[in-house]
Design a protein around this motif. Sequence first.
Motif, PDB file in Angstrom:
ATOM      1  N   GLN A 123       0.827  -1.203   0.000  1.00 11.11           N
ATOM      2  CA  GLN A 123       0.000   0.000   0.000  1.00 11.11           C
ATOM      3  C   GLN A 123       0.865   1.259   0.000  1.00 11.11           C
ATOM      4  O   GLN A 123       0.578   2.227  -0.720  1.00 11.11           O
ATOM      5  CB  GLN A 123      -0.932   0.000   1.207  1.00 11.11           C
ATOM      6  CG  GLN A 123      -1.882   1.200   1.248  1.00 11.11           C
ATOM      7  CD  GLN A 123      -2.749   1.297   0.007  1.00 11.11           C
ATOM      8  OE1 GLN A 123      -3.389   0.323  -0.379  1.00 11.11           O
ATOM      9  NE2 GLN A 123      -2.768   2.468  -0.629  1.00 11.11           N
ATOM     10  N   ALA A 124       1.940   1.259   0.788  1.00 11.24           N
ATOM     11  CA  ALA A 124       2.833   2.418   0.822  1.00 11.24           C
ATOM     12  C   ALA A 124       3.498   2.635  -0.534  1.00 11.24           C
ATOM     13  O   ALA A 124       3.694   3.779  -0.974  1.00 11.24           O
ATOM     14  CB  ALA A 124       3.891   2.222   1.912  1.00 11.24           C
ATOM     15  N   GLU A 127       3.857  17.920  -3.087  1.00  9.21           N
ATOM     16  CA  GLU A 127       2.847  17.306  -3.950  1.00  9.21           C
ATOM     17  C   GLU A 127       2.658  18.176  -5.188  1.00  9.21           C
ATOM     18  O   GLU A 127       2.876  19.385  -5.156  1.00  9.21           O
ATOM     19  CB  GLU A 127       1.520  17.173  -3.206  1.00  9.21           C
ATOM     20  CG  GLU A 127       1.591  16.358  -1.928  1.00  9.21           C
ATOM     21  CD  GLU A 127       1.898  14.900  -2.187  1.00  9.21           C
ATOM     22  OE1 GLU A 127       1.598  14.403  -3.289  1.00  9.21           O
ATOM     23  OE2 GLU A 127       2.463  14.242  -1.285  1.00  9.21           O
ATOM     24  N   PRO A 181      -1.677   2.113  -9.443  1.00 10.47           N
ATOM     25  CA  PRO A 181      -1.081   1.112  -8.544  1.00 10.47           C
ATOM     26  C   PRO A 181      -0.405  -0.012  -9.332  1.00 10.47           C
ATOM     27  O   PRO A 181      -0.911  -0.458 -10.362  1.00 10.47           O
ATOM     28  CB  PRO A 181      -2.283   0.592  -7.750  1.00 10.47           C
ATOM     29  CG  PRO A 181      -3.320   1.660  -7.859  1.00 10.47           C
ATOM     30  CD  PRO A 181      -3.131   2.284  -9.202  1.00 10.47           C
ATOM     31  N   ASP A 238       2.254   1.822  -3.546  1.00 13.72           N
ATOM     32  CA  ASP A 238       1.271   2.390  -4.469  1.00 13.72           C
ATOM     33  C   ASP A 238       0.962   3.843  -4.138  1.00 13.72           C
ATOM     34  O   ASP A 238       0.741   4.665  -5.042  1.00 13.72           O
ATOM     35  CB  ASP A 238      -0.017   1.565  -4.437  1.00 13.72           C
ATOM     36  CG  ASP A 238       0.100   0.274  -5.236  1.00 13.72           C
ATOM     37  OD1 ASP A 238       1.007   0.187  -6.085  1.00 13.72           O
ATOM     38  OD2 ASP A 238      -0.719  -0.643  -5.009  1.00 13.72           O
ATOM     39  N   THR A 239       0.947   4.178  -2.857  1.00 15.64           N
ATOM     40  CA  THR A 239       0.703   5.561  -2.455  1.00 15.64           C
ATOM     41  C   THR A 239       1.811   6.471  -2.970  1.00 15.64           C
ATOM     42  O   THR A 239       1.554   7.584  -3.461  1.00 15.64           O
ATOM     43  CB  THR A 239       0.607   5.667  -0.924  1.00 15.64           C
ATOM     44  OG1 THR A 239      -0.494   4.874  -0.467  1.00 15.64           O
ATOM     45  CG2 THR A 239       0.410   7.109  -0.478  1.00 15.64           C
ATOM     46  N   ALA A 240       3.060   6.001  -2.892  1.00 17.00           N
ATOM     47  CA  ALA A 240       4.189   6.793  -3.392  1.00 17.00           C
ATOM     48  C   ALA A 240       4.141   6.918  -4.913  1.00 17.00           C
ATOM     49  O   ALA A 240       4.435   7.989  -5.465  1.00 17.00           O
ATOM     50  CB  ALA A 240       5.506   6.151  -2.953  1.00 17.00           C
ATOM     51  N   ALA A 257       1.475   6.962  -6.679  1.00 19.19           N
ATOM     52  CA  ALA A 257       0.370   7.883  -6.971  1.00 19.19           C
ATOM     53  C   ALA A 257       0.833   9.331  -6.914  1.00 19.19           C
ATOM     54  O   ALA A 257       0.308  10.188  -7.645  1.00 19.19           O
ATOM     55  CB  ALA A 257      -0.784   7.644  -5.997  1.00 19.19           C
ATOM     56  N   ARG A 258       1.802   9.614  -6.050  1.00 19.65           N
ATOM     57  CA  ARG A 258       2.338  10.977  -5.971  1.00 19.65           C
ATOM     58  C   ARG A 258       3.004  11.386  -7.284  1.00 19.65           C
ATOM     59  O   ARG A 258       3.103  12.568  -7.590  1.00 19.65           O
ATOM     60  CB  ARG A 258       3.343  11.089  -4.825  1.00 19.65           C
ATOM     61  CG  ARG A 258       2.749  10.862  -3.454  1.00 19.65           C
ATOM     62  CD  ARG A 258       3.806  11.042  -2.379  1.00 19.65           C
ATOM     63  NE  ARG A 258       4.291  12.422  -2.340  1.00 19.65           N
ATOM     64  CZ  ARG A 258       5.448  12.800  -1.819  1.00 19.65           C
ATOM     65  NH1 ARG A 258       6.274  11.892  -1.309  1.00 19.65           N
ATOM     66  NH2 ARG A 258       5.800  14.068  -1.829  1.00 19.65           N
ATOM     67  N   ASP A 302      10.092  11.914   1.168  1.00 14.10           N
ATOM     68  CA  ASP A 302       8.961  12.390   1.964  1.00 14.10           C
ATOM     69  C   ASP A 302       8.798  13.907   1.890  1.00 14.10           C
ATOM     70  O   ASP A 302       7.673  14.419   1.973  1.00 14.10           O
ATOM     71  CB  ASP A 302       9.137  11.969   3.427  1.00 14.10           C
ATOM     72  CG  ASP A 302       9.001  10.460   3.615  1.00 14.10           C
ATOM     73  OD1 ASP A 302       8.434   9.796   2.720  1.00 14.10           O
ATOM     74  OD2 ASP A 302       9.473   9.953   4.643  1.00 14.10           O
TER      75      ASP A 302
END
Length: 424
Positions: free
Chosen positions: A12-13, A115, A25, A15-17, A19-20, A111
Amino acid sequence: MHDIRLIRDNPQAFDTALARKGLEPHAATITALDEARRALTTRQQEVQARRNDLSKQVGQAKAAKDEDRAQALMTEVASLKAELETLTLSQGAADEALRDALAALPNLPADDVPEGKDEDDNQLVHMRGTLPDFTFEPQEHDAFAPALGLDFETGALLAGARFTLVRGHAARLARALGQFMLDTLTSEHGYEEVNPPLLVRDDAMFGTGQLPKFAEDLFRTTDGRWLIPTAEVSLTNIVREQILPAEVLPLRFTALTPCFRSEAGAAGRDTRGYIRQHQFDKVEMVSITAPEASEAEHERMTAAAEGILHALGLPFRRMKLCAGDMGFSAARTYDLEVWLPGQGRYREISSCSTCTDFQARRMNARYRNADGKPAFVHTLNGSGLAVGRTLVAVLENYQQEDGSVAVPTALQPYLRGLNKLEPA
């Protein structure tokens, strides 16, 4: 290249990265390929273990003169051998499928990366220098630089669009700029000067992330080599397939080379002037560090590029790129943008990136850490600076009303004391 264990442990982490960076995914696809590959590995181990055990039993049966049992065991051993051969082929295909899937994905943003989708979302870090105050309307370089030696017409006649013949004063000024940049980086910032190959193999392009994704933006020779789009490729690959002693880090390399880019995706952008060319000179910086040192090295590298702009008296700003505007291999990027009074805006002149261990995994470049175990190095690269764009910046910021150009003080020793370039 990504560490499959990190994707496996926290999909999940991952795919979240992604997405940025505006990507769909991929963790489920990657983990499915990984599970299929691991299942094949497990089956190979089971079959090999069974085969080894049966081979021992064959010997025992023969020693006991039990020919029927020996023959039955040998038949099963042969069957297992055939299965192993099939599994080996399947394993190779599974390894390649996973490698290709991972190779197609960009590095993940750090991090602290802002965005955003494009350059409009980049974050201003600081501005330096004073904008020139002209008593006349400043011109863009393509209006007055031909009289100083930027021969756009002959360049196009010789090689086509986006090639320029640089001659006379412009050629001397470009040579001075490149030499000044190299001297500054080697004498003041500890970079080792390198004169690298301009042609490289597929593995080198893959190592820094140009292949396979950006093949159409590159020039390939008839013998299958590639013209470098930046000296980053040659300099970073110096450490490929090595395990470095920790005490040699950091390594810092710099080179002034021609760079070649087909600009396949840049149709209609900067078709006038000397900003976007198929061939251009650039001074590149590359650093190879231990992971714990890469954050500080990124700031150090960017400050070195800023120092050159400051010495040339060129106003600039530092931008931290948003996640959607970063390059393929970068985890964080600072762009330095120089003021061009003719255009009335800032334009990129240097891009300094930390790639963490992303390129190192593609190159298998490692060092021995404190416990003596091999670990991947971190790689960084930056422009120090793009010579052609710096030439444009000097021409536009130092232009005079009569068409001449004042020479920055820092460059005058490289031009034998000449302090002004007069139009031919």
